[in-house]
Motif scaffolding. Structure first.
Motif, PDB file in Angstrom:
ATOM      1  N   ASN A   1      -6.345   7.020  14.052  1.00  0.00           N
ATOM      2  CA  ASN A   1      -7.757   6.734  14.275  1.00  0.00           C
ATOM      3  C   ASN A   1      -8.586   6.855  13.003  1.00  0.00           C
ATOM      4  OD1 ASN A   1      -7.293   6.222  16.962  1.00  0.00           O
ATOM      5  ND2 ASN A   1      -7.920   8.249  17.658  1.00  0.00           N
ATOM      6  N   ALA A   2      -8.156   7.710  12.071  1.00  0.00           N
ATOM      7  CA  ALA A   2      -8.912   7.908  10.825  1.00  0.00           C
ATOM      8  C   ALA A   2      -8.468   6.977   9.698  1.00  0.00           C
ATOM      9  CB  ALA A   2      -8.778   9.357  10.374  1.00  0.00           C
ATOM     10  N   ALA A   3      -7.492   6.120   9.965  1.00  0.00           N
ATOM     11  CA  ALA A   3      -6.942   5.262   8.909  1.00  0.00           C
ATOM     12  C   ALA A   3      -7.953   4.193   8.483  1.00  0.00           C
ATOM     13  CB  ALA A   3      -5.659   4.591   9.411  1.00  0.00           C
ATOM     14  N   PRO A   4      -7.878   3.724   7.237  1.00  0.00           N
ATOM     15  CA  PRO A   4      -8.796   2.678   6.783  1.00  0.00           C
ATOM     16  C   PRO A   4      -8.547   1.358   7.493  1.00  0.00           C
ATOM     17  CG  PRO A   4      -7.103   3.080   5.139  1.00  0.00           C
ATOM     18  CD  PRO A   4      -6.948   4.156   6.174  1.00  0.00           C
ATOM     19  N   VAL A   5      -9.598   0.550   7.621  1.00  0.00           N
ATOM     20  CA  VAL A   5      -9.475  -0.775   8.223  1.00  0.00           C
ATOM     21  C   VAL A   5      -9.607  -1.869   7.164  1.00  0.00           C
ATOM     22  CG1 VAL A   5     -10.290  -0.007  10.476  1.00  0.00           C
ATOM     23  CG2 VAL A   5     -11.937  -0.885   8.799  1.00  0.00           C
ATOM     24  N   LEU A   6      -9.791  -1.491   5.902  1.00  0.00           N
ATOM     25  CA  LEU A   6      -9.988  -2.462   4.827  1.00  0.00           C
ATOM     26  C   LEU A   6      -9.161  -2.078   3.611  1.00  0.00           C
ATOM     27  CD1 LEU A   6     -11.576  -4.844   3.439  1.00  0.00           C
ATOM     28  CD2 LEU A   6     -13.295  -3.132   2.792  1.00  0.00           C
TER      29      LEU A   6
ATOM     30  N   LEU B   1       0.842  -1.186   0.000  1.00  0.00           N
ATOM     31  CA  LEU B   1       0.000   0.000   0.000  1.00  0.00           C
ATOM     32  C   LEU B   1       0.886   1.247   0.000  1.00  0.00           C
ATOM     33  CD1 LEU B   1      -2.684  -1.006   2.641  1.00  0.00           C
ATOM     34  CD2 LEU B   1      -3.110  -0.606   0.203  1.00  0.00           C
ATOM     35  N   PRO B   2       0.374   2.376  -0.505  1.00  0.00           N
ATOM     36  CA  PRO B   2       1.177   3.603  -0.480  1.00  0.00           C
ATOM     37  C   PRO B   2       1.538   4.065   0.929  1.00  0.00           C
ATOM     38  CG  PRO B   2      -0.656   3.829  -2.019  1.00  0.00           C
ATOM     39  CD  PRO B   2      -0.880   2.551  -1.265  1.00  0.00           C
ATOM     40  N   ASP B   3       0.670   3.830   1.909  1.00  0.00           N
ATOM     41  CA  ASP B   3       0.927   4.238   3.294  1.00  0.00           C
ATOM     42  C   ASP B   3       1.669   3.117   4.013  1.00  0.00           C
ATOM     43  OD1 ASP B   3       0.919   5.010   5.938  1.00  0.00           O
ATOM     44  OD2 ASP B   3      -1.190   5.604   5.977  1.00  0.00           O
ATOM     45  N   PRO B   4       2.961   3.300   4.339  1.00  0.00           N
ATOM     46  CA  PRO B   4       3.733   2.214   4.962  1.00  0.00           C
ATOM     47  C   PRO B   4       3.333   1.919   6.401  1.00  0.00           C
ATOM     48  CG  PRO B   4       5.034   4.216   4.873  1.00  0.00           C
ATOM     49  CD  PRO B   4       3.775   4.499   4.117  1.00  0.00           C
ATOM     50  N   ARG B   5       2.511   2.784   7.027  1.00  0.00           N
ATOM     51  CA  ARG B   5       2.119   2.558   8.413  1.00  0.00           C
ATOM     52  C   ARG B   5       0.823   1.748   8.536  1.00  0.00           C
ATOM     53  NH1 ARG B   5       4.477   5.430  12.670  1.00  0.00           N
ATOM     54  NH2 ARG B   5       6.577   6.028  12.064  1.00  0.00           N
ATOM     55  N   LEU B   6       0.329   1.211   7.445  1.00  0.00           N
ATOM     56  CA  LEU B   6      -0.830   0.332   7.493  1.00  0.00           C
ATOM     57  C   LEU B   6      -0.353  -1.112   7.436  1.00  0.00           C
ATOM     58  CD1 LEU B   6      -3.272   2.205   5.089  1.00  0.00           C
ATOM     59  CD2 LEU B   6      -3.339   2.145   7.591  1.00  0.00           C
ATOM     60  N   SER B   7      -0.629  -1.844   8.496  1.00  0.00           N
ATOM     61  CA  SER B   7      -0.191  -3.234   8.593  1.00  0.00           C
ATOM     62  C   SER B   7      -1.263  -4.165   8.035  1.00  0.00           C
ATOM     63  CB  SER B   7       0.092  -3.581  10.061  1.00  0.00           C
ATOM     64  OG  SER B   7       0.519  -4.921  10.192  1.00  0.00           O
ATOM     65  N   LEU B   8      -0.893  -4.969   7.047  1.00  0.00           N
ATOM     66  CA  LEU B   8      -1.791  -5.961   6.449  1.00  0.00           C
ATOM     67  C   LEU B   8      -1.834  -7.178   7.372  1.00  0.00           C
ATOM     68  CD1 LEU B   8      -0.193  -5.653   2.908  1.00  0.00           C
ATOM     69  CD2 LEU B   8      -2.430  -4.761   3.532  1.00  0.00           C
ATOM     70  N   ARG B   9      -3.046  -7.579   7.841  1.00  0.00           N
ATOM     71  CA  ARG B   9      -3.123  -8.616   8.858  1.00  0.00           C
ATOM     72  C   ARG B   9      -3.951  -9.830   8.433  1.00  0.00           C
ATOM     73  NH1 ARG B   9       0.875  -7.233  11.748  1.00  0.00           N
ATOM     74  NH2 ARG B   9       0.322  -9.046  12.992  1.00  0.00           N
TER      75      ARG B   9
END
Length: 378
Positions: free
Chosen positions: A260-265, A226-234
């Motif tokens: 808190n506003a980051a996507p969850v999907l 993903l473009p945002d490196p702080r989103l962890s794929l789980r």
């Protein structure tokens, strides 16, 4: 990572408690309205895996059908064709167990030797002969897919995931590797250290990715970020037609407002990954944390325990709403209907206009269900 002394003490304690407790009538029934779910939970400081059961219809209590006490918190489970339940410890975990509820004989334990730790997830081959676990090298921090014989639990192969913090893995529905089966693995990308366990560190170096591996050789066939490196794929789930992969995300931003506003999907179409945002101000309520992942013909479901609900999206990624349920986390799909576990009750057909409520029976009072449960029948 457990020491040999810890292993001996843990196993001795389990033996003293009686490893397997079965409710009356523990052999699985095949009645069409009876639902069985393999699950993990914590209750009054002890940890369990087991089979929960209920009947379809509002007001039917969710009961403990069979249970096995385990040394530490469990996470992912799978059910083999012979009815065995495979469970592994939450990362960094040091045990895996194979257990057949209602059958003779005790559970079969596997303990790590200190070189690697389990990352909480296990996947079985379609014939149930092989197990695939995500694991982390204790010295280097690199993640691996380890292939094991399902009968003996012995290692038969180990392949790098080309990342760190590997988490859930699923079979690839596209299978476009010359007809050979392929695996999809989510590298969570969160740096940790063996000596500090789950403590996150150096989050500025996060590198989460989705990888496709040849399931015969482990060869890397593709890698996406993903473009945002702080989103962890789980956590991972396929759409009913197998065309899209849904990924539950967990945000690791330093700024609380951004987190808190980051996507969850996120959605993966075989060539590209994209995040799917919920509308404001709902996004702030989700707190950037997706606990588990499922899909039905109605759309995607991401459990959000910190928001005490289930975030619903259409299969195309359009926002559909947040279904309230205190500490909602484990998800399963039965006959196209979404089952969700919460703190004091569970929901049947959670995506319907009027979900059916199942209160938790007395054995589950005060219990906290872990992220995942799996249908045993259905």
């Amino acid at each position: 990572m457990a020491t040999d002394l810890h292993r001996r003490h843990a196993l001795a304690a389990l033996a003293g408690l009686g490893a397997c407790v079965l409710a009356p009538g523990a052999a699985f029934a095949t009645a069409g309205d009876r639902v069985y779910l393999a699950a993990a939970w914590e209750h009054r400081g002890s940890f369990h895996i087991g089979v929960l059961s209920t009947r379809e219809g509002a007001g039917q209590a969710l009961q403990v059908h069979a249970t096995l006490e385990v040394p530490t918190r469990a996470h992912g489970l799978c059910v083999l064709p012979d009815g065995s339940v495979i469970a592994t410890a939450r990362r960094p975990g040091d045990w895996l167990v194979r257990w057949r509820p209602g059958a003779g004989g005790g559970p079969q334990w596997l303990w790590q030797d200190g070189e690697r730790s389990f990352n909480g997830h296990v996947l079985a081959s379609t014939d149930g002969q092989r197990l695939y676990t995500t694991e982390t090298d204790a010295e280097t921090g690199a993640s691996w897919v380890v292939v094991r014989d399902a009968r003996t639990l012995a290692t038969t192969a180990a392949w790098p995931t080309h990342g760190i913090d590997a988490h859930e893995l699923v079979w690839d529905t596209w299978g476009n590797n010359g007809g050979a089966p392929t695996l999809i693995v989510a590298n969570g990308g969160v740096p940790t250290a063996p000596e500090t366990g789950r403590v996150k560190r150096d989050l500025g170096t996060m590198d989460s990715s989705l990888v496709r591996l040849d399931a015969h050789t482990g060869r890397l066939l593709g890698q996406w970020r993903l473009p945002d490196p702080r989103l962890s794929l789980r956590h991972l789930a396929w759409s009913p037609d197998g065309a899209l992969l849904g990924i539950a995300l967990q945000a690791e931003h330093d700024d609380a407002a951004i987190k808190n506003a980051a996507p969850v999907l996120a959605l993966f179409d075989g060539t590209a990954l994209r995040g799917v945002a919920a509308p404001e101000p709902i996004a702030q309520r989700l707190r950037g944390y997706g606990g588990s992942m499922a899909a039905t013909p109605t759309g995607w479901a991401v459990s959000c325990p910190r928001a005490h609900g289930i975030a619903l999206f259409s299969l195309q990624g359009d926002w559909q709403g947040l279904v309230p349920l205190p500490e909602a986390c484990p998800l399963a799909v039965r006959g196209g209907a979404l089952w969700v576990g919460g703190l004091v009750a569970s929901l049947q057909d959670a995506q319907a206009p009027a979900p059916l409520n199942h209160p938790h029976g007395h054995q589950l009072q005060g219990a906290r269900l872990d992220n995942h449960w799996v249908l045993v029948h259905g």
